[in-house]
Design a protein around this motif. Structure first.
Motif, PDB file in Angstrom:
ATOM      1  N   PRO A   1      -7.321 133.333  57.396  1.00  0.00           N
ATOM      2  CA  PRO A   1      -7.907 132.175  58.098  1.00  0.00           C
ATOM      3  C   PRO A   1      -6.932 131.654  59.156  1.00  0.00           C
ATOM      4  O   PRO A   1      -5.716 131.673  58.941  1.00  0.00           O
ATOM      5  N   ALA A   2      -7.474 131.220  60.287  1.00  0.00           N
ATOM      6  CA  ALA A   2      -6.633 130.828  61.423  1.00  0.00           C
ATOM      7  C   ALA A   2      -5.580 129.791  61.053  1.00  0.00           C
ATOM      8  O   ALA A   2      -4.411 129.912  61.422  1.00  0.00           O
ATOM      9  N   ALA A   3      -5.993 128.766  60.299  1.00  0.00           N
ATOM     10  CA  ALA A   3      -5.065 127.665  59.988  1.00  0.00           C
ATOM     11  C   ALA A   3      -3.904 128.172  59.140  1.00  0.00           C
ATOM     12  O   ALA A   3      -2.741 127.789  59.342  1.00  0.00           O
ATOM     13  N   GLU A   4      -4.228 129.068  58.201  1.00  0.00           N
ATOM     14  CA  GLU A   4      -3.194 129.593  57.299  1.00  0.00           C
ATOM     15  C   GLU A   4      -2.179 130.439  58.070  1.00  0.00           C
ATOM     16  O   GLU A   4      -0.964 130.304  57.892  1.00  0.00           O
ATOM     17  N   LEU A   5      -2.703 131.269  58.966  1.00  0.00           N
ATOM     18  CA  LEU A   5      -1.832 132.116  59.795  1.00  0.00           C
ATOM     19  C   LEU A   5      -0.907 131.245  60.637  1.00  0.00           C
ATOM     20  O   LEU A   5       0.301 131.487  60.721  1.00  0.00           O
TER      21      LEU A   5
ATOM     22  N   LEU B   1      -7.243 129.839  67.014  1.00  0.00           N
ATOM     23  CA  LEU B   1      -6.409 128.859  66.304  1.00  0.00           C
ATOM     24  C   LEU B   1      -6.721 127.436  66.781  1.00  0.00           C
ATOM     25  O   LEU B   1      -6.178 126.474  66.259  1.00  0.00           O
ATOM     26  N   VAL B   2      -7.555 127.341  67.816  1.00  0.00           N
ATOM     27  CA  VAL B   2      -7.854 126.025  68.399  1.00  0.00           C
ATOM     28  C   VAL B   2      -9.221 125.556  67.906  1.00  0.00           C
ATOM     29  O   VAL B   2     -10.173 126.330  67.918  1.00  0.00           O
ATOM     30  N   PRO B   3      -9.337 124.298  67.460  1.00  0.00           N
ATOM     31  CA  PRO B   3     -10.630 123.781  66.975  1.00  0.00           C
ATOM     32  C   PRO B   3     -11.715 123.849  68.061  1.00  0.00           C
ATOM     33  O   PRO B   3     -11.414 123.712  69.253  1.00  0.00           O
ATOM     34  N   ALA B   4     -12.969 124.037  67.631  1.00  0.00           N
ATOM     35  CA  ALA B   4     -14.090 124.193  68.574  1.00  0.00           C
ATOM     36  C   ALA B   4     -14.224 122.999  69.514  1.00  0.00           C
ATOM     37  O   ALA B   4     -14.502 123.152  70.707  1.00  0.00           O
ATOM     38  N   ALA B   5     -13.997 121.799  68.974  1.00  0.00           N
ATOM     39  CA  ALA B   5     -14.137 120.590  69.803  1.00  0.00           C
ATOM     40  C   ALA B   5     -13.137 120.611  70.957  1.00  0.00           C
ATOM     41  O   ALA B   5     -13.463 120.265  72.102  1.00  0.00           O
ATOM     42  N   THR B   6     -11.907 121.041  70.648  1.00  0.00           N
ATOM     43  CA  THR B   6     -10.869 121.101  71.683  1.00  0.00           C
ATOM     44  C   THR B   6     -11.243 122.134  72.742  1.00  0.00           C
ATOM     45  O   THR B   6     -11.083 121.897  73.938  1.00  0.00           O
TER      46      THR B   6
END
Length: 300
Positions: free
Chosen positions: A205-209, A45-50
């Protein structure tokens, strides 16, 4: 984790699902808001950059507490000064994962937590290889969950969902397979058309969940139709009815964990384990359900 951080060491908290990682992260961030402790999370759920920043922070020692899923066991993750490893819902991790956790460092303190220990862990605890502490007293005002086992009956389901809604609460409707969700969604849409319903499962999708669960936490929906992704450790005090579809397809630990999602405040929780009316249960499934019905007192 607090003591470890104050000693200047790092804490890693490993959890089985992204939703639980998110929940723990929010609780920790809130609790440590007034302290000079850096809390981070790693999951899909965390963006790759983070994640890249968090990994760098763990390596350099700027991140004090990290909460994450199996992603924490990745080979490229290095800790500067790991002092404590907490494994939540330990029954979800295989032996390979645990060996990998052990190899992180030899002199790290380990705390494992579970309500449904697997035999290997239980054996280690009972033989004294590991120290064990039991939490046997429920919180004040906590009521036992009432458990009903019955053939799937639309009338009972409708009454259960409506009763929970009228007392201002929310309901979980859990099914073993993602493939059943569209059919159940249509069935519930006809059965209780005025109930606001959301869907959650691990293939979304992670964001939707993330959005769905967030909205459900905030009370935007009355009913969450999901797979057993919600089984581990989620804490929503406003959800006090759970209906389990095809209860004969879940294992004993899963049923026990699912029932543990409700009745987490001062309100009485109700668990309905529904079965298909047209087929016979296997002897093992029958015994699992008998255990669930027999042990419904607090701390059973």
């Amino acid at each position: 984790a607090f003591v470890t951080a104050m000693e200047g060491k790092q804490t890693a908290i490993v959890v089985p699902t992204t939703l639980l990682a998110r929940q723990h992260y929010q609780v920790f961030a809130q609790r440590f808001a007034d302290f000079p402790v850096e809390v981070a999370q790693i999951s899909r759920l965390v963006p790759a950059a983070t994640i890249k920043k968090v990994k760098a922070g763990l390596d350099s020692g700027t991140v004090d507490i990290v909460i994450g899923t199996h992603a924490l066991l990745a080979k490229d993750l290095r800790f500067d000064r790991l002092g404590l490893l907490i494994v939540d819902e330990e029954q979800h991790f295989g032996v390979a994962h645990k060996e990998r956790l052990k190899s992180l460092k030899t002199n790290v303190h380990v705390l494992t937590m579970t309500a449904t220990p697997i035999p290997r862990t239980l054996q280690m605890a009972l033989t004294g290889v590991r120290e064990m502490s039991l939490i046997t007293t429920p919180p004040v005002d906590r009521l036992a969950v009432r458990t009903f086992i019955l053939p799937q009956d639309p009338v009972v389901i409708m009454e259960a969902i409506n009763r929970e809604r009228f007392r201002g609460g929310q309901t979980f409707y859990v099914t073993p397979r993602v493939a059943d969700i569209p059919r159940l969604r249509a069935f519930l849409g006809e059965l209780v058309p005025d109930v606001k319903m959301a869907v959650a499962h691990g293939q979304m999708p992670a964001a939707e969940l993330e959005d769905v669960i967030g909205d459900f936490y905030d009370g935007a929906y009355d009913l969450l139709l999901s797979t057993n992704i919600i089984e581990s450790g989620l804490d929503l005090p406003s959800v006090n009815t759970i209906i389990i579809n095809r209860a004969d397809m879940f294992g004993l630990a899963q049923l026990y964990q699912l029932r543990g999602r409700i009745g987490r405040s001062k309100v009485r929780g109700y668990a309905y384990l529904t079965l298909p009316g047209d087929r016979r249960l296997t002897p093992a499934a029958q015994r699992r359900l008998e255990v669930m019905q027999a042990l419904d007192s607090l701390g059973a």
